[in-house]
Write an enzyme that holds these catalytic residues in place. Structure first.
Site, mmCIF file in Angstrom:
data_model
loop_
_atom_site.group_PDB
_atom_site.id
_atom_site.type_symbol
_atom_site.label_atom_id
_atom_site.label_comp_id
_atom_site.label_asym_id
_atom_site.label_seq_id
_atom_site.Cartn_x
_atom_site.Cartn_y
_atom_site.Cartn_z
ATOM 1 N N TRP A 275 0.983 -1.368 0.105
ATOM 2 C CA TRP A 275 0.011 0.036 0.048
ATOM 3 C C TRP A 275 1.031 1.281 -0.017
ATOM 4 O O TRP A 275 1.556 1.519 0.747
ATOM 5 C CB TRP A 275 -0.823 -0.042 1.314
ATOM 6 C CG TRP A 275 -2.031 1.171 1.289
ATOM 7 C CD1 TRP A 275 -3.241 1.219 0.805
ATOM 8 C CD2 TRP A 275 -1.927 2.429 2.012
ATOM 9 N NE1 TRP A 275 -3.643 2.449 1.012
ATOM 10 C CE2 TRP A 275 -3.052 2.972 1.800
ATOM 11 C CE3 TRP A 275 -0.913 2.798 2.849
ATOM 12 C CZ2 TRP A 275 -3.231 4.353 2.209
ATOM 13 C CZ3 TRP A 275 -0.999 4.173 3.206
ATOM 14 C CH2 TRP A 275 -2.320 4.923 3.044
ATOM 15 N N GLU B 167 -22.421 5.581 9.904
ATOM 16 C CA GLU B 167 -21.516 4.314 9.309
ATOM 17 C C GLU B 167 -22.316 3.990 8.009
ATOM 18 O O GLU B 167 -21.558 3.529 7.104
ATOM 19 C CB GLU B 167 -22.144 3.306 10.415
ATOM 20 C CG GLU B 167 -21.613 1.698 10.128
ATOM 21 C CD GLU B 167 -20.102 1.672 9.717
ATOM 22 O OE1 GLU B 167 -19.427 2.482 9.787
ATOM 23 O OE2 GLU B 167 -19.653 0.491 9.356
ATOM 24 N N LYS C 207 -20.000 3.212 4.903
ATOM 25 C CA LYS C 207 -19.976 1.698 3.930
ATOM 26 C C LYS C 207 -20.379 2.091 2.651
ATOM 27 O O LYS C 207 -19.522 1.620 1.705
ATOM 28 C CB LYS C 207 -21.048 0.972 4.526
ATOM 29 C CG LYS C 207 -21.119 0.035 5.820
ATOM 30 C CD LYS C 207 -19.839 -0.876 5.718
ATOM 31 C CE LYS C 207 -18.177 -0.330 6.199
ATOM 32 N NZ LYS C 207 -18.207 -0.169 7.524
ATOM 33 N N GLU D 96 -17.231 3.619 0.983
ATOM 34 C CA GLU D 96 -15.863 2.843 0.963
ATOM 35 C C GLU D 96 -16.047 1.871 -0.183
ATOM 36 O O GLU D 96 -14.843 1.748 -0.934
ATOM 37 C CB GLU D 96 -16.085 2.302 2.289
ATOM 38 C CG GLU D 96 -15.106 2.751 3.572
ATOM 39 C CD GLU D 96 -14.905 1.615 4.355
ATOM 40 O OE1 GLU D 96 -15.901 1.293 4.919
ATOM 41 O OE2 GLU D 96 -13.788 1.571 4.932
ATOM 42 N N HIS E 9 -29.475 22.892 9.033
ATOM 43 C CA HIS E 9 -28.327 24.031 8.997
ATOM 44 C C HIS E 9 -27.330 24.135 8.034
ATOM 45 O O HIS E 9 -26.252 24.659 8.128
ATOM 46 C CB HIS E 9 -27.766 23.936 10.338
ATOM 47 C CG HIS E 9 -28.691 23.876 11.593
ATOM 48 N ND1 HIS E 9 -28.823 25.202 12.257
ATOM 49 C CD2 HIS E 9 -29.309 22.895 12.300
ATOM 50 C CE1 HIS E 9 -29.688 24.866 13.207
ATOM 51 N NE2 HIS E 9 -30.062 23.743 13.149
ATOM 52 N N LYS F 255 -6.819 -2.641 5.021
ATOM 53 C CA LYS F 255 -7.867 -3.260 6.013
ATOM 54 C C LYS F 255 -7.291 -2.511 7.577
ATOM 55 O O LYS F 255 -8.421 -1.957 8.134
ATOM 56 C CB LYS F 255 -7.615 -4.825 6.232
ATOM 57 C CG LYS F 255 -8.354 -5.349 7.340
ATOM 58 C CD LYS F 255 -9.964 -5.142 7.229
ATOM 59 C CE LYS F 255 -10.654 -5.628 8.370
ATOM 60 N NZ LYS F 255 -12.240 -5.249 8.245
HETATM 61 O O1 M6R Z 1 -8.613 -2.061 12.802
HETATM 62 P P1 M6R Z 1 -9.559 -0.753 13.373
HETATM 63 O O2 M6R Z 1 -10.728 -1.320 13.747
HETATM 64 O O3 M6R Z 1 -8.764 -0.109 14.146
HETATM 65 O O4 M6R Z 1 -9.741 0.040 12.076
HETATM 66 C C1 M6R Z 1 -10.529 1.244 12.164
HETATM 67 C C2 M6R Z 1 -10.687 1.892 10.729
HETATM 68 O O5 M6R Z 1 -9.530 1.952 9.959
HETATM 69 C C3 M6R Z 1 -11.774 0.993 10.045
HETATM 70 O O6 M6R Z 1 -12.884 0.947 10.945
HETATM 71 C C4 M6R Z 1 -12.095 1.436 8.871
HETATM 72 O O7 M6R Z 1 -12.889 2.809 8.954
HETATM 73 C C5 M6R Z 1 -12.992 0.594 7.956
HETATM 74 N N1 M6R Z 1 -12.396 0.434 6.657
HETATM 75 C C6 M6R Z 1 -14.369 0.805 7.846
HETATM 76 O O8 M6R Z 1 -15.198 -0.210 6.973
#
Ligand code: M6R
Length: 610
Positions: free
Chosen positions: A74, A483, A487, A490, A506, A605
């Site tokens: 990455w 959220e 989703k 993303e 507002h 991830k």
């Molecule tokens: O592994 P973590 O729960 O610390 O990760 C936090 C965020 O990077 C993670 O939740 C990210 O926002 C996801 N891609 C959401 O779907």
């Protein structure tokens, strides 16, 4: 945010590394590479693109090598090109290095090394490691050379190193980026995560920051940064490798959405007494005294895990008699919050490796605050850097978009809130009993919602070509609106914004027109009339309204263009139930748009860089 794997053993290394890289690809997928050692011959192959393209590149290469490294990237320093892909080498291509992390002070070293005649072939920070090792390596002691090379470097790294002159070993080191060793029969492994190892072994050893290890066919040797030997008891991992595979689902995300009843049930299992309402969390017993003295609670996390913290704030505030704040870990760390031994910090993370969350926790502990981690991945760094860990038992989450880990975090936070309240006497067990009884029905209700997948897929058919969405919610459905929007953006790359419904007038109301769908979340549990007025406001501006509600009635039917009905439940389940259709909606829209759902562009991830 890259994935690394190292292997020394008896199996064909090329095939093994490619298989491992497929598991690691969720961590980064813009380029990939392998290094193989056959006798004293180092073979390298690397390419921009996914692991499948690397596999294609090496498909005709026959190799007897049983020692090697693999990397999936990455990009941080330098674009995703063939030359920036790992492994990186010394000047003579006799040492190969793979790296996950960032070397913050690489530039002065690169300039000095170039001045001394070193030939750099990439724009990465990582390549300096290979050239520094080259300067320290006398052809005999690779471990010592790696140790010395790393000494002046700052930043985060998990690295693995091969040298043609040391053909039977792989040296690995860790500082701030995840690395776990896998122990097998006449073979040993190192990888960025446990699921990658599970296909080969369930016996693992976690490396701590500042530690190095040498992997050989017949054993591993651990040392600290001074070179002192360390003995660490191996651990057995219970996750079944099969649970990490797709099991017939088109994507990991869909499989993980469908695993939510189990993730929720497993996280609650054995942690409460239904008859009495008592919460049983022995993992927190060492903190009992501190919990009694706490005067303020901070919940901190990133992304979806942060939204779980926001939900907890709404729920806990109903019975906590001390202030609760929720902060993004990346902000918390630098905002100089007042922290002392009476401030409880709760860090939430699926991976337990998120750099921002780890940074916040280190800051909190340095200032004396006790830290409880809520983590899904066994043995993750966050668990070792916190005073206590409450595990979510969601099982391996592979899809980059978090789903079942979120639901498991909400379950764990409900338990933790009750536990603290019982300890402090803010709630009696009699008062928590109805809440627990209602939570015990959670898996069945989630299952009922999953049965609506066809209905939600039909809705996705109608909306998948839209380019903008608004999500509105209020009270504990505000974080769920956030959220739902996250989703969608993303995995479908659609622009989506989540707002507290009261905020609509507002500003965001200016966006509404006949093209803009608004997803409104409304529960009978609270502020029903207020949110209902917001729906009217959207309709008055010819907006399209998709209402998600557990209180279907004629009024709502009248003002909504489309409705997703949620089963009625208690406040403890409302956020969990409302998020499920939003996950399915995002999934089916993304599927119709043909995006790379499990590995969406630009993401990874676990975000192990700040
Ligand atoms: O592994 P973590 O729960 O610390 O990760 C936090 C965020 O990077 C993670 O939740 C990210 O926002 C996801 N891609 C959401 O779907």
């Amino acid at each position: 945010m890259c994935g690394i794997v190292g292997y020394v053993g008896q199996r064909p290394a090329k095939e093994l590394l490619l298989e491992a890289l497929k598991h690691l690809e969720y961590r980064g997928y813009d380029s990939a590479g392998i290094a193989l050692l056959e006798g004293n011959q180092l073979f390298l192959a690397k390419r921009a693109g996914k692991v499948s393209e690397l596999a294609e590149l090496v498909s005709k290469k026959s190799s007897q090598a049983t020692v090697g490294l693999g990397h999936t990237r990455w990009a941080t320093h330098g674009p995703p090109t063939d030359s920036n892909a790992h492994p990186h080498c010394d000047c003579h291509q006799k040492i190969a290095v793979i790296h996950n992390g960032i070397i913050e002070n690489y530039l002065p070293f690169k300039e000095e090394l170039q001045a001394r005649g070193h030939l750099f072939r990439s724009q990465t920070d990582s390549e300096v490691i290979a050239h520094l090792i080259e300067e320290h390596y006398d052809g005999t002691n690779l471990l010592e050379a790696v140790k010395r090379a790393l000494h002046p470097l700052r930043g985060a790294y998990a690295i693995a190193v091969l040298a043609a002159d040391s053909p039977d070993e792989v040296v690995v080191a860790r500082q701030g980026s995840p690395l776990v060793l896998g122990l097998g029969q006449n073979e040993n492994f190192a990888a960025s995560d446990i699921p990658t190892l599970l296909a080969f072994t369930k016996t693992v050893v976690f490396l701590n920051d500042g530690e190095l290890a040498v992997l050989r066919r017949h054993g591993v040797e651990l040392v600290d940064r001074e070179g002192r030997q360390i003995y660490r008891e191996p651990q057995q991992i219970e996750w079944n490798a099969v649970t990490a595979y797709k099991q017939g689902y088109k994507h990991f995300m869909l499989k993980e959405i469908h695993e939510q009843p189990l993730a929720f049930a497993n996280t609650l299992q054995n942690r409460y007494e239904l008859g009495t309402g008592r919460i049983i969390l022995p993992e927190l017993h060492t903190l009992t005294d501190k919990i009694h003295q706490v005067q303020m609670v901070y919940l901190t996390a990133m992304g979806t895990a942060y939204y779980a913290g926001l939900v907890a704030k709404y729920l806990w505030r109903e019975f906590f008699k001390i202030p609760i704040a929720v902060e993004l870990a990346s902000e918390f760390r630098y905002s100089k919050p007042y922290l002392d031994e009476h401030t409880l910090v709760i860090a939430i993370s699926q991976s337990g490796e998120t750099a921002d969350t780890l940074g916040a926790v280190r800051e909190a502990r340095a200032r004396g605050a006790p830290v409880i981690a809520i983590v899904n991945v066994a043995g993750a760094t966050l668990t070792r850097e916190s005073d206590a860990t409450l595990y979510t038992h969601a099982g391996p989450e592979i899809s980059v978009a978090s789903t079942k880990a979120f639901v498991a975090q909400l379950a764990a936070l409900n338990l933790l809130g009750f536990f603290i309240a019982q300890q402090r006497g803010w709630l009696s067990t009699g008062q928590t009993r109805p809440a627990i009884e209602s939570m015990a029905r959670g898996p069945t209700l989630i299952e009922q919602l999953l049965q609506k997948e066809h209905e939600i897929a039909r809705l996705a058919q109608i909306f998948y070509e839209k380019e903008h969405f608004l999500f509105l919610g209020r009270d504990l459905l505000y974080p769920i609106a956030l959220e739902g929007a996250l989703k969608l953006k993303e995995i479908s790359y659609i622009h989506a914004e989540g707002y507290a419904a009261g905020e609509l007038k507002h500003g965001p109301i200016a966006l509404i027109d006949a093209q803009m769908p608004t997803v409104v979340l409304v529960t009978k549990e609270s502020v029903y009339e207020k949110v209902f007025s917001n729906i009217e406001e959207v309709k008055a501006r010819r907006g399209i309204v998709i209402t998600v509600t557990d209180s279907l009635n004629r009024e709502i039917e009248h003002v909504s263009d489309f409705i997703i009905e949620i089963p009625q439940s208690s406040r403890w389940l409302v956020p969990i139930l409302f998020v499920v259709p939003l996950q399915l909606f995002a999934y089916h829209i993304a599927d119709l748009r043909g995006t790379d759902i499990d590995q969406p562009r630009n993401l990874a991830k676990s975000v192990t860089v700040e």
